[in-house]
Design a protein around this motif. Structure first.
Motif, short mmCIF file in Angstrom:
data_model
loop_
_atom_site.label_atom_id
_atom_site.label_comp_id
_atom_site.label_asym_id
_atom_site.label_seq_id
_atom_site.Cartn_x
_atom_site.Cartn_y
_atom_site.Cartn_z
N ALA A 53 39.50 43.37 43.18
CA ALA A 53 40.60 42.40 43.27
C ALA A 53 40.84 41.67 41.95
O ALA A 53 41.85 40.99 41.79
CB ALA A 53 40.30 41.38 44.38
N ARG A 54 39.96 41.84 40.98
CA ARG A 54 40.20 41.23 39.67
C ARG A 54 41.42 41.85 39.00
O ARG A 54 42.07 41.22 38.17
CB ARG A 54 38.98 41.41 38.77
CG ARG A 54 37.82 40.55 39.17
CD ARG A 54 36.69 40.61 38.13
NE ARG A 54 35.46 40.22 38.75
CZ ARG A 54 34.41 41.02 38.92
NH1 ARG A 54 34.42 42.24 38.46
NH2 ARG A 54 33.34 40.58 39.52
N SER A 55 41.74 43.10 39.35
CA SER A 55 42.87 43.78 38.71
C SER A 55 43.92 44.28 39.70
O SER A 55 44.81 45.04 39.32
CB SER A 55 42.35 44.95 37.86
OG SER A 55 41.60 45.84 38.65
N HIS A 56 43.83 43.87 40.96
CA HIS A 56 44.82 44.27 41.97
C HIS A 56 45.13 43.08 42.88
O HIS A 56 44.29 42.21 43.08
CB HIS A 56 44.28 45.42 42.83
CG HIS A 56 43.97 46.65 42.02
ND1 HIS A 56 42.74 46.87 41.44
CD2 HIS A 56 44.75 47.70 41.69
CE1 HIS A 56 42.77 48.02 40.79
NE2 HIS A 56 43.98 48.53 40.91
N ASP A 57 46.33 43.09 43.44
CA ASP A 57 46.73 42.02 44.35
C ASP A 57 46.11 42.18 45.73
O ASP A 57 45.80 41.21 46.41
CB ASP A 57 48.26 42.00 44.49
CG ASP A 57 48.94 41.76 43.16
OD1 ASP A 57 48.66 40.73 42.53
OD2 ASP A 57 49.76 42.62 42.75
N VAL A 58 45.96 43.43 46.14
CA VAL A 58 45.43 43.75 47.47
C VAL A 58 44.43 44.88 47.30
O VAL A 58 44.69 45.85 46.60
CB VAL A 58 46.56 44.21 48.42
CG1 VAL A 58 46.01 44.55 49.79
CG2 VAL A 58 47.65 43.16 48.52
N VAL A 59 43.29 44.75 47.97
CA VAL A 59 42.28 45.81 47.94
C VAL A 59 41.90 46.13 49.38
O VAL A 59 41.59 45.23 50.17
CB VAL A 59 41.04 45.39 47.14
CG1 VAL A 59 40.00 46.50 47.15
CG2 VAL A 59 41.42 45.04 45.71
N ILE A 60 41.92 47.41 49.68
CA ILE A 60 41.56 47.88 51.02
C ILE A 60 40.19 48.55 50.95
O ILE A 60 39.97 49.43 50.12
CB ILE A 60 42.60 48.90 51.54
CG1 ILE A 60 43.98 48.26 51.60
CG2 ILE A 60 42.18 49.46 52.89
CD1 ILE A 60 45.09 49.25 51.82
N GLY A 61 39.30 48.13 51.82
CA GLY A 61 38.01 48.79 51.95
C GLY A 61 38.20 50.02 52.83
O GLY A 61 38.53 49.90 54.00
N ALA A 62 38.01 51.19 52.26
CA ALA A 62 38.35 52.44 52.96
C ALA A 62 37.12 53.25 53.32
O ALA A 62 36.18 53.36 52.54
CB ALA A 62 39.27 53.28 52.07
N PHE A 63 37.20 53.83 54.49
CA PHE A 63 36.21 54.80 54.95
C PHE A 63 36.96 55.81 55.81
O PHE A 63 36.90 55.79 57.04
CB PHE A 63 35.10 54.11 55.75
CG PHE A 63 33.93 55.01 56.04
CD1 PHE A 63 33.00 55.28 55.06
CD2 PHE A 63 33.78 55.59 57.29
CE1 PHE A 63 31.92 56.11 55.33
CE2 PHE A 63 32.70 56.42 57.56
CZ PHE A 63 31.78 56.68 56.58
N PRO A 64 37.76 56.68 55.16
CA PRO A 64 38.63 57.58 55.91
C PRO A 64 37.89 58.56 56.82
O PRO A 64 38.46 59.06 57.78
CB PRO A 64 39.43 58.32 54.84
CG PRO A 64 38.75 58.05 53.56
CD PRO A 64 37.91 56.82 53.73
N GLN A 65 36.61 58.80 56.57
CA GLN A 65 35.86 59.72 57.41
C GLN A 65 35.68 59.18 58.83
O GLN A 65 35.36 59.93 59.74
CB GLN A 65 34.47 59.99 56.81
CG GLN A 65 34.47 60.57 55.44
CD GLN A 65 34.53 59.49 54.35
OE1 GLN A 65 35.01 58.38 54.54
NE2 GLN A 65 34.06 59.86 53.16
#
Length: 177
Positions: A53-65
């Motif tokens: 989030a230091r370099s993005h407005d929104v961060v998604i924690g992903a675990f597509p599996q």
């Protein structure tokens, strides 16, 4: 040590999240991390979201599996009609900066029934940068999925989310891929 907000009326998942986001804005917080209440998300991964989030407005924690074969097909379909390059479109494990919170606290955001895609579409429309980082997730510990409880609910979710995506469709998001 947590502050617990107890609404007078039932608000649903998105209403509860929006209430927390509005609380954070009123109290001067710079970021909000959302976590689902079903035990899937690992709080120890919050620093991973905050670092991104230091370099993005929104961060998604992903675990597509974590998704079933049918869920992954649905994600592929929604990526095609939205132009998103995000693998885990429905993860509720997210970090929003203040600019994103201001978008999500707006009256227009109150109208969202399914917050996953609708939120991402609103944030992209506002010109905010969305990133995804890999995180650990567990199987759902409590309660059934509101969306995947029955085939009729899945059909409704797919239809409503498709309409929302098409209403927010913009060629620049598809031509720049």
């Amino acid at each position: 040590g947590a502050t617990v907000l107890s609404p007078v009326l039932p608000l649903g998942a998105w209403g509860a999240m929006q209430t927390g986001i509005r609380y954070a804005l009123r109290h001067g917080y710079r970021q909000v991390v959302t976590i689902d209440a079903d035990g899937q998300h690992e709080p120890a991964c919050i620093p991973v979201l905050l670092a991104a989030a230091r370099s993005h407005d929104v961060v998604i924690g992903a675990f597509p599996q974590r998704g079933s074969r049918l869920r992954r097909i649905a994600w592929r379909y929604f990526r095609a009609i939205t132009g998103f390059g995000i693998d885990d479109l429905t993860s509720g494990f997210r970090c929003y900066n203040r600019a994103a919170c201001e978008v999500l606290a707006a009256d227009e955001a109150t109208l969202l029934d399914y917050q996953d895609l609708g939120v991402l579409l609103m944030l992209r429309h506002a010109g905010l940068e969305i990133a995804e980082v890999p995180v650990a997730m567990y199987p759902r510990a409590t309660g059934p999925s509101r969306i995947f409880a029955s085939w009729s609910r899945v059909a409704r979710y797919m239809a409503e989310s498709t309409l929302l995506c098409l209403a927010r469709w913009h060629p620049k998001h598809h031509l720049s891929r």
